[in-house]
Scaffold this motif. Structure first.
Motif, short mmCIF file in Angstrom:
data_model
loop_
_atom_site.label_atom_id
_atom_site.label_comp_id
_atom_site.label_asym_id
_atom_site.label_seq_id
_atom_site.Cartn_x
_atom_site.Cartn_y
_atom_site.Cartn_z
N THR A 119 78.98 -19.34 -78.36
CA THR A 119 79.40 -18.54 -79.50
C THR A 119 78.66 -17.21 -79.49
O THR A 119 77.47 -17.15 -79.17
N GLU A 120 79.37 -16.16 -79.80
CA GLU A 120 78.76 -14.84 -79.92
C GLU A 120 78.76 -14.46 -81.39
O GLU A 120 79.78 -14.10 -81.95
N ARG A 121 77.59 -14.59 -82.02
CA ARG A 121 77.46 -14.27 -83.44
C ARG A 121 77.00 -12.83 -83.65
O ARG A 121 76.94 -12.35 -84.76
N SER A 122 76.66 -12.16 -82.57
CA SER A 122 76.40 -10.73 -82.61
C SER A 122 77.47 -10.08 -81.75
O SER A 122 78.58 -10.57 -81.68
N SER A 123 77.15 -9.00 -81.09
CA SER A 123 78.10 -8.37 -80.17
C SER A 123 77.40 -8.04 -78.87
O SER A 123 76.29 -7.49 -78.86
N LEU A 124 78.04 -8.39 -77.77
CA LEU A 124 77.49 -8.04 -76.45
C LEU A 124 77.38 -6.53 -76.28
O LEU A 124 76.67 -6.04 -75.40
N SER A 125 78.08 -5.79 -77.13
CA SER A 125 77.98 -4.33 -77.09
C SER A 125 76.56 -3.85 -77.37
O SER A 125 76.18 -2.74 -76.98
N GLU A 126 75.78 -4.69 -78.05
CA GLU A 126 74.41 -4.30 -78.36
C GLU A 126 73.58 -4.08 -77.09
O GLU A 126 72.56 -3.39 -77.10
N LEU A 127 74.03 -4.68 -75.98
CA LEU A 127 73.30 -4.52 -74.72
C LEU A 127 73.43 -3.11 -74.16
O LEU A 127 72.72 -2.75 -73.22
N ASN A 128 74.31 -2.32 -74.75
CA ASN A 128 74.44 -0.91 -74.35
C ASN A 128 73.49 -0.02 -75.15
O ASN A 128 73.47 1.20 -74.95
N ILE A 129 72.71 -0.62 -76.05
CA ILE A 129 71.77 0.14 -76.88
C ILE A 129 70.35 -0.20 -76.45
O ILE A 129 69.97 -1.37 -76.39
N TYR A 130 69.56 0.79 -76.12
CA TYR A 130 68.18 0.56 -75.68
C TYR A 130 67.35 1.80 -75.98
O TYR A 130 67.87 2.91 -76.13
N ASN A 131 66.04 1.61 -76.09
CA ASN A 131 65.16 2.73 -76.43
C ASN A 131 64.07 2.99 -75.39
O ASN A 131 63.22 3.83 -75.59
N ASN A 132 64.10 2.24 -74.28
CA ASN A 132 63.17 2.50 -73.19
C ASN A 132 63.75 1.94 -71.90
O ASN A 132 64.73 1.20 -71.90
N PHE A 133 63.11 2.29 -70.77
CA PHE A 133 63.65 1.91 -69.47
C PHE A 133 63.60 0.40 -69.26
O PHE A 133 64.52 -0.19 -68.67
N PHE A 134 62.54 -0.25 -69.74
CA PHE A 134 62.43 -1.70 -69.60
C PHE A 134 63.57 -2.40 -70.33
O PHE A 134 64.19 -3.33 -69.81
#
Length: 373
Positions: A119-134
Protein backbone atom coordinates in the motif's frame (compact mmCIF):
# COMPACT_ATOMS: atom_id res chain seq x y z
CA UNK A 1 -4.34 -24.41 16.00
CA UNK A 2 -7.46 -25.97 14.49
CA UNK A 3 -9.29 -22.65 14.58
CA UNK A 4 -6.56 -21.13 12.39
CA UNK A 5 -7.74 -23.19 9.42
CA UNK A 6 -10.94 -21.13 9.34
CA UNK A 7 -9.31 -17.70 9.47
CA UNK A 8 -7.22 -15.51 7.25
CA UNK A 9 -4.22 -13.97 8.99
CA UNK A 10 -3.65 -10.31 8.09
CA UNK A 11 -0.20 -8.96 8.94
CA UNK A 12 0.19 -5.18 8.78
CA UNK A 13 3.77 -3.90 8.60
CA UNK A 14 4.15 -0.21 9.35
CA UNK A 15 7.67 0.62 10.63
CA UNK A 16 6.70 3.88 12.37
CA UNK A 17 3.42 3.23 14.17
CA UNK A 18 3.03 6.57 15.92
CA UNK A 19 0.09 8.95 16.27
CA UNK A 20 -0.92 10.04 12.79
CA UNK A 21 -3.05 9.46 9.71
CA UNK A 22 -1.56 6.16 8.46
CA UNK A 23 -1.62 4.57 11.91
CA UNK A 24 -5.19 5.74 12.53
CA UNK A 25 -6.37 4.28 9.21
CA UNK A 26 -4.72 0.91 9.87
CA UNK A 27 -6.09 0.80 13.42
CA UNK A 28 -9.66 1.44 12.19
CA UNK A 29 -9.29 -1.20 9.49
CA UNK A 30 -7.88 -3.70 12.00
CA UNK A 31 -10.89 -3.24 14.27
CA UNK A 32 -13.21 -3.89 11.33
CA UNK A 33 -11.32 -7.00 10.21
CA UNK A 34 -11.37 -8.46 13.73
CA UNK A 35 -15.14 -8.02 13.73
CA UNK A 36 -15.24 -9.86 10.37
CA UNK A 37 -13.46 -12.91 11.89
CA UNK A 38 -10.00 -12.20 10.51
CA UNK A 39 -6.91 -12.65 12.67
CA UNK A 40 -4.72 -9.52 12.75
CA UNK A 41 -1.05 -8.98 13.61
CA UNK A 42 0.55 -5.54 13.52
CA UNK A 43 4.33 -5.22 13.23
CA UNK A 44 6.28 -2.02 13.84
CA UNK A 45 9.90 -1.10 14.35
CA UNK A 46 10.02 0.27 17.86
CA UNK A 47 7.05 1.41 19.91
CA UNK A 48 3.48 1.13 18.62
CA UNK A 49 1.54 4.09 20.03
CA UNK A 50 -1.77 2.22 19.60
CA UNK A 51 -0.62 -1.03 21.23
CA UNK A 52 -2.95 -1.00 24.24
CA UNK A 53 -6.04 -0.31 22.16
CA UNK A 54 -5.09 -2.83 19.46
CA UNK A 55 -4.52 -5.60 21.99
CA UNK A 56 -7.78 -4.70 23.71
CA UNK A 57 -9.78 -5.27 20.50
CA UNK A 58 -8.10 -8.61 19.87
CA UNK A 59 -5.11 -7.82 17.64
CA UNK A 60 -1.61 -9.18 18.12
CA UNK A 61 1.14 -6.55 18.26
CA UNK A 62 4.85 -7.10 17.73
CA UNK A 63 7.41 -4.33 18.20
CA UNK A 64 10.71 -5.16 16.51
CA UNK A 65 13.83 -3.87 18.20
CA UNK A 66 15.84 -3.07 15.05
CA UNK A 67 17.38 0.40 15.13
CA UNK A 68 16.96 0.95 11.40
CA UNK A 69 14.36 -0.31 8.94
CA UNK A 70 17.01 -1.92 6.73
CA UNK A 71 18.18 -4.13 9.61
CA UNK A 72 14.68 -5.51 10.13
CA UNK A 73 14.67 -7.70 6.98
CA UNK A 74 15.77 -10.92 8.66
CA UNK A 75 13.58 -10.36 11.74
CA UNK A 76 10.55 -9.73 9.54
CA UNK A 77 11.32 -12.82 7.46
CA UNK A 78 11.50 -15.01 10.57
CA UNK A 79 8.23 -13.57 11.87
CA UNK A 80 6.46 -14.31 8.60
CA UNK A 81 7.86 -17.87 8.53
CA UNK A 82 6.43 -18.42 12.01
CA UNK A 83 3.05 -17.11 10.84
CA UNK A 84 3.03 -19.43 7.82
CA UNK A 85 3.71 -22.40 10.11
CA UNK A 86 0.57 -21.59 12.11
CA UNK A 87 -1.40 -22.83 9.11
CA UNK A 88 -4.03 -20.16 8.75
CA UNK A 89 -6.50 -20.36 5.91
CA UNK A 90 -4.36 -17.73 4.19
CA UNK A 91 -1.53 -15.44 5.31
CA UNK A 92 -1.57 -11.94 3.83
CA UNK A 93 1.14 -9.36 4.46
CA UNK A 94 0.01 -5.76 3.98
CA UNK A 95 2.94 -3.39 3.90
CA UNK A 96 2.72 0.38 4.06
CA UNK A 97 4.89 3.07 2.36
CA UNK A 98 7.65 2.55 -0.20
CA UNK A 99 10.71 1.64 1.89
CA UNK A 100 8.65 -0.75 4.03
CA UNK A 101 7.23 -2.27 0.85
CA UNK A 102 10.75 -3.01 -0.40
CA UNK A 103 11.71 -4.56 2.94
CA UNK A 104 8.58 -6.73 2.82
CA UNK A 105 9.22 -7.95 -0.72
CA UNK A 106 12.86 -8.80 0.04
CA UNK A 107 11.87 -10.50 3.33
CA UNK A 108 9.38 -12.72 1.53
CA UNK A 109 11.63 -13.97 -1.28
CA UNK A 110 10.80 -17.67 -1.88
CA UNK A 111 8.02 -17.62 0.73
CA UNK A 112 5.28 -18.67 -1.68
CA UNK A 113 2.65 -19.27 1.00
CA UNK A 114 2.30 -15.60 1.88
CA UNK A 115 0.36 -13.14 -0.26
CA UNK A 116 1.83 -9.65 -0.44
CA UNK A 117 -0.19 -6.45 -0.72
CA UNK A 118 1.75 -3.21 -1.00
CA UNK A 119 0.00 0.00 0.00
CA UNK A 120 1.17 3.50 -0.79
CA UNK A 121 -0.21 5.83 1.87
CA UNK A 122 2.05 8.65 0.76
CA UNK A 123 3.23 9.35 -2.78
CA UNK A 124 6.28 7.95 -4.53
CA UNK A 125 6.54 11.43 -6.03
CA UNK A 126 8.08 12.49 -2.73
CA UNK A 127 11.26 10.71 -3.86
CA UNK A 128 11.74 13.55 -6.34
CA UNK A 129 12.11 15.99 -3.43
CA UNK A 130 15.46 16.23 -1.65
CA UNK A 131 17.58 18.85 0.09
CA UNK A 132 21.09 17.36 -0.16
CA UNK A 133 23.15 15.02 -2.33
CA UNK A 134 22.88 12.09 0.08
CA UNK A 135 19.08 12.35 0.10
CA UNK A 136 19.13 12.60 -3.69
CA UNK A 137 21.09 9.31 -3.99
CA UNK A 138 18.93 7.57 -1.39
CA UNK A 139 15.67 8.62 -3.04
CA UNK A 140 16.85 7.60 -6.50
CA UNK A 141 17.90 4.19 -5.17
CA UNK A 142 14.53 3.61 -3.47
CA UNK A 143 12.68 4.63 -6.65
CA UNK A 144 14.84 2.32 -8.79
CA UNK A 145 14.33 -0.62 -6.44
CA UNK A 146 10.58 0.02 -6.24
CA UNK A 147 10.35 0.09 -10.03
CA UNK A 148 11.97 -3.34 -10.15
CA UNK A 149 10.50 -5.09 -7.09
CA UNK A 150 6.88 -3.86 -7.09
CA UNK A 151 6.03 -6.24 -9.95
CA UNK A 152 6.43 -9.17 -7.54
CA UNK A 153 3.57 -8.06 -5.29
CA UNK A 154 0.23 -9.84 -5.56
CA UNK A 155 -1.55 -6.48 -5.42
CA UNK A 156 -0.79 -2.81 -4.94
CA UNK A 157 -3.29 -0.52 -3.21
CA UNK A 158 -2.96 3.25 -3.29
CA UNK A 159 -5.11 5.70 -1.36
CA UNK A 160 -5.65 8.09 -4.25
CA UNK A 161 -6.31 8.00 -7.98
CA UNK A 162 -3.28 10.23 -8.43
CA UNK A 163 -0.91 7.65 -6.94
CA UNK A 164 -2.50 4.78 -8.82
CA UNK A 165 -1.94 6.58 -12.12
CA UNK A 166 1.58 7.61 -11.12
CA UNK A 167 2.61 3.99 -10.48
CA UNK A 168 0.93 2.72 -13.65
CA UNK A 169 2.68 5.35 -15.77
CA UNK A 170 6.11 4.96 -14.17
CA UNK A 171 6.23 1.25 -13.26
CA UNK A 172 4.06 -0.30 -16.00
CA UNK A 173 2.10 -2.29 -13.39
CA UNK A 174 -1.48 -3.50 -13.84
CA UNK A 175 -2.29 -5.32 -10.57
CA UNK A 176 -3.18 -2.09 -8.81
CA UNK A 177 -6.26 -0.36 -7.41
CA UNK A 178 -7.06 2.61 -5.19
CA UNK A 179 -9.09 2.59 -1.98
CA UNK A 180 -9.69 5.83 -0.12
CA UNK A 181 -8.81 5.63 3.60
CA UNK A 182 -11.55 5.54 6.29
CA UNK A 183 -11.21 9.22 7.15
CA UNK A 184 -14.65 9.75 8.71
CA UNK A 185 -17.12 7.55 10.56
CA UNK A 186 -20.17 9.53 9.46
CA UNK A 187 -21.08 12.60 7.46
CA UNK A 188 -21.78 15.56 9.72
CA UNK A 189 -24.53 18.07 9.17
CA UNK A 190 -23.49 21.16 7.30
CA UNK A 191 -24.59 23.73 9.85
CA UNK A 192 -22.03 26.45 10.64
CA UNK A 193 -21.98 29.56 12.79
CA UNK A 194 -22.84 32.75 10.93
CA UNK A 195 -19.82 34.56 9.54
CA UNK A 196 -19.26 38.10 10.76
CA UNK A 197 -16.98 40.39 8.78
CA UNK A 198 -15.08 41.88 11.73
CA UNK A 199 -15.03 38.90 14.07
CA UNK A 200 -11.94 36.94 15.07
CA UNK A 201 -11.07 34.33 12.41
CA UNK A 202 -9.86 30.96 13.61
CA UNK A 203 -7.38 29.36 11.21
CA UNK A 204 -6.13 25.84 11.94
CA UNK A 205 -3.48 23.33 10.91
CA UNK A 206 -3.73 19.66 11.86
CA UNK A 207 -0.84 17.26 11.34
CA UNK A 208 2.75 16.30 12.04
CA UNK A 209 5.27 19.11 12.53
CA UNK A 210 7.89 18.12 9.96
CA UNK A 211 9.48 19.99 7.07
CA UNK A 212 7.43 18.36 4.33
CA UNK A 213 4.19 19.52 5.98
CA UNK A 214 4.98 23.15 5.10
CA UNK A 215 3.92 24.84 8.34
CA UNK A 216 6.62 27.48 7.77
CA UNK A 217 4.88 28.37 4.49
CA UNK A 218 1.61 28.93 6.37
CA UNK A 219 3.28 31.15 8.98
CA UNK A 220 5.03 33.16 6.25
CA UNK A 221 1.72 33.76 4.46
CA UNK A 222 -0.09 34.76 7.66
CA UNK A 223 2.68 37.19 8.61
CA UNK A 224 1.82 39.16 5.46
CA UNK A 225 -1.77 39.75 6.56
CA UNK A 226 -1.36 40.00 10.33
CA UNK A 227 -2.15 43.74 10.35
CA UNK A 228 -5.11 43.46 7.98
CA UNK A 229 -7.25 40.81 9.67
CA UNK A 230 -8.01 39.74 13.21
CA UNK A 231 -7.15 36.03 13.39
CA UNK A 232 -5.63 33.26 15.48
CA UNK A 233 -3.67 30.35 14.06
CA UNK A 234 -4.01 27.12 16.02
CA UNK A 235 -1.52 24.30 15.36
CA UNK A 236 -2.67 20.78 16.29
CA UNK A 237 0.14 18.25 16.22
CA UNK A 238 3.72 17.65 17.27
CA UNK A 239 7.03 16.77 15.67
CA UNK A 240 10.74 17.43 15.27
CA UNK A 241 10.23 20.82 13.60
CA UNK A 242 8.30 22.34 16.50
CA UNK A 243 11.21 24.41 17.86
CA UNK A 244 12.18 25.68 14.41
CA UNK A 245 8.57 26.68 13.76
CA UNK A 246 8.42 28.50 17.10
CA UNK A 247 11.58 30.46 16.28
CA UNK A 248 10.20 31.39 12.86
CA UNK A 249 6.93 32.54 14.41
CA UNK A 250 8.86 34.75 16.82
CA UNK A 251 10.93 36.23 14.00
CA UNK A 252 7.69 37.17 12.22
CA UNK A 253 6.22 38.66 15.40
CA UNK A 254 3.25 36.33 15.37
CA UNK A 255 3.69 35.05 18.94
CA UNK A 256 0.38 36.45 20.13
CA UNK A 257 -1.61 35.05 17.19
CA UNK A 258 -0.27 31.47 17.10
CA UNK A 259 -1.28 28.80 19.61
CA UNK A 260 0.30 25.34 19.81
CA UNK A 261 -2.38 22.85 20.83
CA UNK A 262 -0.40 19.60 20.60
CA UNK A 263 -1.94 16.29 19.51
CA UNK A 264 -5.69 16.02 20.08
CA UNK A 265 -7.90 13.03 19.22
CA UNK A 266 -11.13 15.00 19.64
CA UNK A 267 -11.89 16.21 16.12
CA UNK A 268 -14.98 18.06 17.31
CA UNK A 269 -12.85 20.27 19.58
CA UNK A 270 -10.32 20.86 16.81
CA UNK A 271 -12.75 21.90 14.08
CA UNK A 272 -15.48 23.46 16.20
CA UNK A 273 -15.76 27.20 15.45
CA UNK A 274 -12.84 27.06 13.00
CA UNK A 275 -13.21 29.23 9.89
CA UNK A 276 -10.35 28.01 7.73
CA UNK A 277 -8.19 24.87 7.48
CA UNK A 278 -4.82 24.97 5.71
CA UNK A 279 -2.74 22.07 4.39
CA UNK A 280 0.63 23.16 2.95
CA UNK A 281 2.35 19.81 2.37
CA UNK A 282 5.01 19.27 -0.27
CA UNK A 283 3.57 15.79 -0.86
CA UNK A 284 0.70 13.79 0.59
CA UNK A 285 -1.04 10.45 0.55
CA UNK A 286 -4.65 11.29 1.23
CA UNK A 287 -4.78 13.45 4.38
CA UNK A 288 -7.50 12.50 6.86
CA UNK A 289 -7.46 16.00 8.36
CA UNK A 290 -8.34 17.56 5.00
CA UNK A 291 -11.33 15.25 4.64
CA UNK A 292 -12.35 15.97 8.22
CA UNK A 293 -12.23 19.72 7.64
CA UNK A 294 -14.79 19.34 4.86
CA UNK A 295 -16.85 17.01 7.05
CA UNK A 296 -16.97 19.72 9.73
CA UNK A 297 -17.77 22.29 7.03
CA UNK A 298 -14.51 24.16 7.60
CA UNK A 299 -13.36 25.67 4.33
CA UNK A 300 -9.98 24.26 3.21
CA UNK A 301 -7.03 25.71 1.37
CA UNK A 302 -4.46 23.09 0.40
CA UNK A 303 -1.29 22.78 -1.62
CA UNK A 304 -1.67 21.21 -5.05
CA UNK A 305 1.00 18.70 -4.12
CA UNK A 306 1.58 15.16 -5.45
CA UNK A 307 -0.98 12.87 -3.80
CA UNK A 308 -4.66 13.06 -3.01
CA UNK A 309 -5.19 16.68 -1.94
CA UNK A 310 -6.80 17.78 -5.19
CA UNK A 311 -9.14 14.75 -5.16
CA UNK A 312 -10.31 15.51 -1.61
CA UNK A 313 -11.41 19.03 -2.54
CA UNK A 314 -13.05 17.61 -5.69
CA UNK A 315 -10.63 19.31 -8.06
CA UNK A 316 -11.35 22.80 -6.73
CA UNK A 317 -15.10 22.53 -6.10
CA UNK A 318 -14.61 22.17 -2.33
CA UNK A 319 -11.64 24.39 -1.61
CA UNK A 320 -8.77 26.46 -2.98
CA UNK A 321 -5.25 25.37 -3.91
CA UNK A 322 -1.79 26.93 -4.17
CA UNK A 323 1.64 25.89 -5.36
CA UNK A 324 3.60 23.95 -2.66
CA UNK A 325 6.06 26.23 -0.90
CA UNK A 326 4.59 29.45 -2.28
CA UNK A 327 3.64 31.64 0.68
CA UNK A 328 2.73 34.38 -1.83
CA UNK A 329 0.09 32.22 -3.54
CA UNK A 330 -1.19 30.99 -0.18
CA UNK A 331 -1.49 34.55 1.13
CA UNK A 332 -3.58 35.51 -1.90
CA UNK A 333 -5.86 32.49 -1.48
CA UNK A 334 -6.36 33.32 2.20
CA UNK A 335 -7.30 36.87 1.22
CA UNK A 336 -9.78 35.56 -1.36
CA UNK A 337 -11.39 33.38 1.30
CA UNK A 338 -11.58 36.20 3.86
CA UNK A 339 -12.78 38.89 1.48
CA UNK A 340 -15.37 36.79 -0.34
CA UNK A 341 -16.59 34.79 2.66
CA UNK A 342 -16.32 31.53 0.71
CA UNK A 343 -18.44 28.56 1.76
CA UNK A 344 -18.68 24.90 0.79
CA UNK A 345 -21.50 23.84 -1.52
CA UNK A 346 -23.71 21.63 0.71
CA UNK A 347 -24.92 19.24 -2.01
CA UNK A 348 -21.47 18.68 -3.53
CA UNK A 349 -19.96 18.35 -0.06
CA UNK A 350 -22.39 15.70 1.16
CA UNK A 351 -22.21 13.58 -1.98
CA UNK A 352 -18.40 13.74 -2.17
CA UNK A 353 -17.85 12.83 1.49
CA UNK A 354 -19.48 9.43 0.90
CA UNK A 355 -16.24 8.39 -0.79
CA UNK A 356 -14.27 8.73 2.45
CA UNK A 357 -16.43 6.99 5.04
CA UNK A 358 -15.15 4.09 7.14
CA UNK A 359 -17.99 1.92 5.84
CA UNK A 360 -17.05 2.36 2.19
CA UNK A 361 -13.31 1.95 2.77
CA UNK A 362 -13.74 -1.08 5.01
CA UNK A 363 -16.06 -2.81 2.57
CA UNK A 364 -13.60 -2.24 -0.27
CA UNK A 365 -10.81 -3.82 1.76
CA UNK A 366 -13.04 -6.69 2.83
CA UNK A 367 -13.98 -7.48 -0.76
CA UNK A 368 -10.32 -7.26 -1.81
CA UNK A 369 -9.07 -9.57 0.94
CA UNK A 370 -11.81 -12.14 0.38
CA UNK A 371 -11.14 -12.26 -3.36
CA UNK A 372 -7.34 -12.47 -3.10
CA UNK A 373 -6.27 -15.87 -4.43
Amino acid sequence: MKSNFKKKRIIFFLPVFKLGGASESITRLSKFLIDQNFSVLLISIGKNSYKKYLEKIGCDVYEMKSKRALFSIFSLRNLIKDEINKEYLQTILISNIHYANLISLISCINLSKVKIILTERSSLSELNIYNNFFRFLKNKLVFFLAKYFYRFADLIITNSKFEKNFIINNFNIKNIKYIYPPSISKINKGNRLKYKINCLKKIIYVGRLSKEKGVITIVEALSEIKDKFNFTFEIYGDGIEKDNIKRFIKSKRLDKKVIFKGYNKDRNKIFKNANLFINASWFEGLPNALVQSINYNVFPICSKSPGGNFEVIKYGKLGLTFKPGSSYELKNKILIFLNKNLKLNPKIRHKHLKNFTQTKSNQEYLKTLKNLK
